[in-house]
Write a protein that holds these residues in place. Structure first.
Motif, PDB file in Angstrom:
ATOM      1  N   TRP A 252       0.854  -1.201   0.000  1.00  0.00           N
ATOM      2  CA  TRP A 252       0.000   0.000   0.000  1.00  0.00           C
ATOM      3  C   TRP A 252       0.887   1.247   0.000  1.00  0.00           C
ATOM      4  CZ3 TRP A 252      -4.667  -0.634  -1.557  1.00  0.00           C
ATOM      5  CH2 TRP A 252      -5.446  -1.726  -1.170  1.00  0.00           C
ATOM      6  N   ASP A 256       2.019   4.069  -3.589  1.00  0.00           N
ATOM      7  CA  ASP A 256       1.983   5.534  -3.654  1.00  0.00           C
ATOM      8  C   ASP A 256       3.216   6.110  -4.340  1.00  0.00           C
ATOM      9  OD1 ASP A 256      -0.453   5.607  -2.334  1.00  0.00           O
ATOM     10  OD2 ASP A 256       0.439   5.893  -0.352  1.00  0.00           O
ATOM     11  N   SER A 287      -5.991  -3.311  -7.200  1.00  0.00           N
ATOM     12  CA  SER A 287      -6.554  -2.504  -6.113  1.00  0.00           C
ATOM     13  C   SER A 287      -5.560  -1.515  -5.528  1.00  0.00           C
ATOM     14  CB  SER A 287      -7.064  -3.426  -4.996  1.00  0.00           C
ATOM     15  OG  SER A 287      -8.065  -4.309  -5.466  1.00  0.00           O
ATOM     16  N   VAL A 430      -8.970  -3.410  -0.062  1.00  0.00           N
ATOM     17  CA  VAL A 430      -8.926  -2.062   0.500  1.00  0.00           C
ATOM     18  C   VAL A 430      -8.158  -2.078   1.810  1.00  0.00           C
ATOM     19  CG1 VAL A 430     -11.113  -1.295  -0.533  1.00  0.00           C
ATOM     20  CG2 VAL A 430     -11.119  -2.418   1.711  1.00  0.00           C
ATOM     21  N   ARG A 431      -7.743  -0.896   2.221  1.00  0.00           N
ATOM     22  CA  ARG A 431      -7.285  -0.683   3.589  1.00  0.00           C
ATOM     23  C   ARG A 431      -8.489  -0.296   4.442  1.00  0.00           C
ATOM     24  NH1 ARG A 431      -2.749   3.433   1.459  1.00  0.00           N
ATOM     25  NH2 ARG A 431      -4.479   3.757   0.027  1.00  0.00           N
ATOM     26  N   THR A 433      -8.809   2.150   6.275  1.00  0.00           N
ATOM     27  CA  THR A 433      -8.955   3.610   6.273  1.00  0.00           C
ATOM     28  C   THR A 433      -9.457   4.165   4.946  1.00  0.00           C
ATOM     29  OG1 THR A 433      -6.613   3.754   5.697  1.00  0.00           O
ATOM     30  CG2 THR A 433      -7.187   3.989   8.029  1.00  0.00           C
ATOM     31  N   ASP A 434      -9.606   3.323   3.918  1.00  0.00           N
ATOM     32  CA  ASP A 434     -10.050   3.809   2.615  1.00  0.00           C
ATOM     33  C   ASP A 434     -11.504   4.262   2.645  1.00  0.00           C
ATOM     34  OD1 ASP A 434      -7.615   3.351   1.460  1.00  0.00           O
ATOM     35  OD2 ASP A 434      -8.156   1.435   0.545  1.00  0.00           O
ATOM     36  N   ASP A 435     -11.888   5.029   1.634  1.00  0.00           N
ATOM     37  CA  ASP A 435     -13.298   5.372   1.434  1.00  0.00           C
ATOM     38  C   ASP A 435     -14.019   4.119   0.959  1.00  0.00           C
ATOM     39  OD1 ASP A 435     -15.775   6.339   0.779  1.00  0.00           O
ATOM     40  OD2 ASP A 435     -15.086   7.671  -0.823  1.00  0.00           O
ATOM     41  N   SER A 457     -13.693   4.455   9.913  1.00  0.00           N
ATOM     42  CA  SER A 457     -14.065   4.209   8.521  1.00  0.00           C
ATOM     43  C   SER A 457     -15.044   3.044   8.410  1.00  0.00           C
ATOM     44  CB  SER A 457     -12.807   3.922   7.692  1.00  0.00           C
ATOM     45  OG  SER A 457     -13.132   3.598   6.365  1.00  0.00           O
TER      46      SER A 457
END
Length: 638
Positions: A252, A256, A287, A430-431, A433-435, A457
């Motif tokens: 993750w 970035d 993802s 997903v993490r 904390t993701d949307d 979240s």
């Protein structure tokens, strides 16, 4: 659509190069990775560089319409470097120095390695930043593949710097690591060492931080090289090859920093779950940078050489696995490697051009695949309605001993992915904390370590109407690996409709059972929570009468919580109910589990991943797919 692989012309005399580009044209190759392990050829001695051969091969490839993914060659330091600077070598947790003779023999934090690698990359980038053949840059290779962590003196020094930046003063570190236990309190950062081999298990808080440091320090190697390439004026995208769900690097964070994700994937053809593990890896890569094409940088054209027994891919299997990657978002298919090596550790590893040349089945299948991709274009597959939480820091925390039971995080997550995959439910990762608002359902297996932002979240997701499915051992510790005041699952207790009071490991020989509201009998595994229900409805009970599956309405949404772990039958039983509540539909309902269906921007790709023919029902009537056959459905066919 990219097609090609690793090309190592330095292993061959110049007379072979013309034959290579001719065969590449026959196979439809349009991209090759060059220079990955060529440091010794590019720099035969410190301060001495030889680019003449690389100039010629890049010009030759460009003249024949073949683009280049140019590597920085820093993955394998040459012997002269190690002889001059022996402290660049990595050290194991037991103090063993790893030497020459293979690859990746460097300590990531070694100042001499970083300096010399930087000098090499500077020369390469200055020379080729604007070369017309170069369409992308390939930094190093498979970081941490062989040396998962380094415990050298350089690592110790860098770890202390990392810790001081994180904690500022030593008392904050002592608090974060709970060093009052076993008389571990430190008086200064200078006293801290990496968690090397010790009489018994190491402080889990320290080990967790060391894993964070290891991922960060290796990532800083990548960003160092990337920044050198950019400073030289290169505008092409820059990447490094990931390795699927690799346990030691937090991809993750890495995603970035790369311009696009690339991945190496080598499932075992003998493994009946191989294509599902491959699908897991490919959905994970997609993802990591949603909406950005990822690239299958390496796979084997046939067999590998590094298992104890190396099975060949079955006829058609390589193409089926390649189509799987494309359907799941890859904008190309590349292999290791172009021409099979005559010597070295990987001489039995298959290649696009095998030792037997154009007579082999491998070559014929490579050419067929290349032709089939000639006019294909990349499309971004939909993310799907279901997300699975996959968190590397949680994985690191669960890899510690001294838990109520050993929990193999990847295996637990994969079991849920497999059940969804078997039903052809499209999944993204997903993490916490993701949307999460774009998903109808989120599955969070064994999410032991959960920070405040992640808990908020997940709570917001359920409160807004989502369906959350959790297993036992969720929200147990904070990001320091400490318990919170008040017990377990305190952040999510309202969402779950209750909270665990304690945990008990269980074995299959314990004979424990779960009895559901519809009369099914399921098998709990790994551990059981002593769970106290506050608001939830009980769907299943343990043989003791304690709750096993609790459903709770929270805000506009619903949570399903398992107070244990389930085998495949129990997972399927739970998913059936959760998917119905979430109103999630299969991409291709009713198909046999060996049939893989993926929704794409153009329609649906359907792959028979088995050795026998399978009939599938479509709106236009039944269709029979042969072994490893692929069809692309459009319009009325769907």
């Amino acid at each position: 659509m990219y097609f090609g692989g690793d090309y190592n012309p330095e292993q061959w005399p110049d007379s072979v190069w013309d034959e290579d580009v001719s065969l590449m044209a026959q196979a439809g190759v349009n991209l090759v990775s060059v220079g990955i392990f060529s440091w010794a050829r590019l720099q035969p001695a410190e301060g001495v560089f030889d680019f003449e051969w690389l100039d010629r091969i890049l010009d030759k490839l460009h003249a024949n319409g073949i683009a280049v993914d140019l590597a920085t060659a820093t993955a394998s330091p040459p012997p002269w470097l190690v002889r001059a600077y022996p402290d660049v070598l990595p050290v194991t947790d037991s103090g063993e120095v790893l030497g020459l003779g293979s690859r990746q023999h460097y300590a990531p934090t070694s100042p001499d390695y970083r300096r010399l690698a930087g000098e090499l990359v500077t020369e390469i980038a200055r020379r080729y930043a604007n070369h017309p053949a170069v369409v992308m840059w390939h930094v190093n290779n498979e970081y941490a593949c062989h040396v998962r962590a380094d415990y050298s003196m350089h690592a110790a020094s860098a770890f202390r710097v990392w810790l001081e930046a994180r904690y500022v003063d030593i008392e904050q570190l002592n608090t974060a690591w709970g060093t009052s236990f076993w008389s571990q309190s430190y008086g200064s950062f200078a006293e801290v060492d990496p968690p090397r081999k010790a009489p018994t298990t190491q402080n889990p808080c320290a080990v967790l931080d060391f894993r964070r440091f290891t991922s960060d320090s290796i990532l800083s190697l990548y960003t160092m090289e990337r920044d050198i390439i950019r400073a030289a004026g290169a505008s092409q995208p820059i990447t490094t090859n990931f390795m699927g769900p690799f346990p030691d690097l937090n991809y993750w964070d890495w995603a970035d920093e790369v311009d696009f994700v690339s991945d190496d994937n080598y499932p075992d053809p003998r493994d009946l779950e191989a294509f599902r593990h491959a699908a897991f890896a490919r959905d994970l890569m997609r993802s990591l940078k949603p909406g950005v094409p990822w690239l299958l940088m390496e796979q084997a054209p046939n067999s590998v050489q590094w298992r104890s027994n190396n099975a060949a891919k079955k006829p058609g299997q390589m193409a089926a696995w390649s189509e799987q990657a494309i359907a799941r978002g890859s904008d190309g298919v590349l292999f290791f490697q172009w021409r099979q090596s005559r010597a070295g550790q990987e001489k039995f590893h298959s290649a696009m051009v095998p030792h037997s040349g154009v007579r082999s089945r491998t070559w014929r299948e490579v050419v067929e695949l290349g032709c089939s991709l000639e006019n294909r274009v990349w499309s971004d597959p939909p993310r799907g309605d279901v997300a699975i939480v996959f968190d590397w820091e949680n994985w690191w925390a669960l890899r510690q001993p001294d838990l109520p039971a050993d929990i193999d995080y990847y295996s637990v997550v994969f079991a849920w992915y497999k059940a969804l995959h078997d039903q052809n439910v499209q999944v993204s990762f997903v993490r916490p904390t993701d949307d999460l608002s774009t998903f109808a359902m989120v599955v969070a297996p064994a999410l032991y370590l959960l920070g405040e932002a992640g808990a908020r979240s997940l709570e917001t997701f359920v409160d807004g109407g989502g369906v959350l499915l959790t297993t036992a051992f969720v929200d147990v510790v904070d990001t320091r690996d400490h318990f919170r005041a008040g017990g377990y699952s305190v952040q999510l207790a309202g969402v779950l409709g209750g909270e665990p009071i304690d945990f008990s490991g269980i074995e299959p020989t314990d004979g424990r059972t779960v009895h559901t509201s519809d009369g099914s009998i399921l098998e709990p595994t790994i551990l059981i929570e002593d769970f106290v229900v506050a608001d939830g409805e009980i769907l299943a009970l343990l043989d003791t009468g304690a709750p096993a599956v609790v459903v709770n309405r929270f805000g506009l949404g619903v949570s399903f919580h398992l107070t244990t772990f389930f085998d495949a039958e129990g997972i399927e039983w739970t998913l059936r109910r959760a998917l119905e509540v979430a109103r999630v539909e299969s991409v291709l309902a009713g198909a046999a589990p060996i049939i893989e269906a993926v929704r794409t921007a153009q329609g649906i790709t359907v792959i028979n991943q088995g050795e026998g023919s399978v009939e599938i029902a479509l709106p236009v009537g039944p269709v029979t797919l042969g072994p490893f056959e692929v069809v692309h459905l459009r319009g009325a066919e769907m």
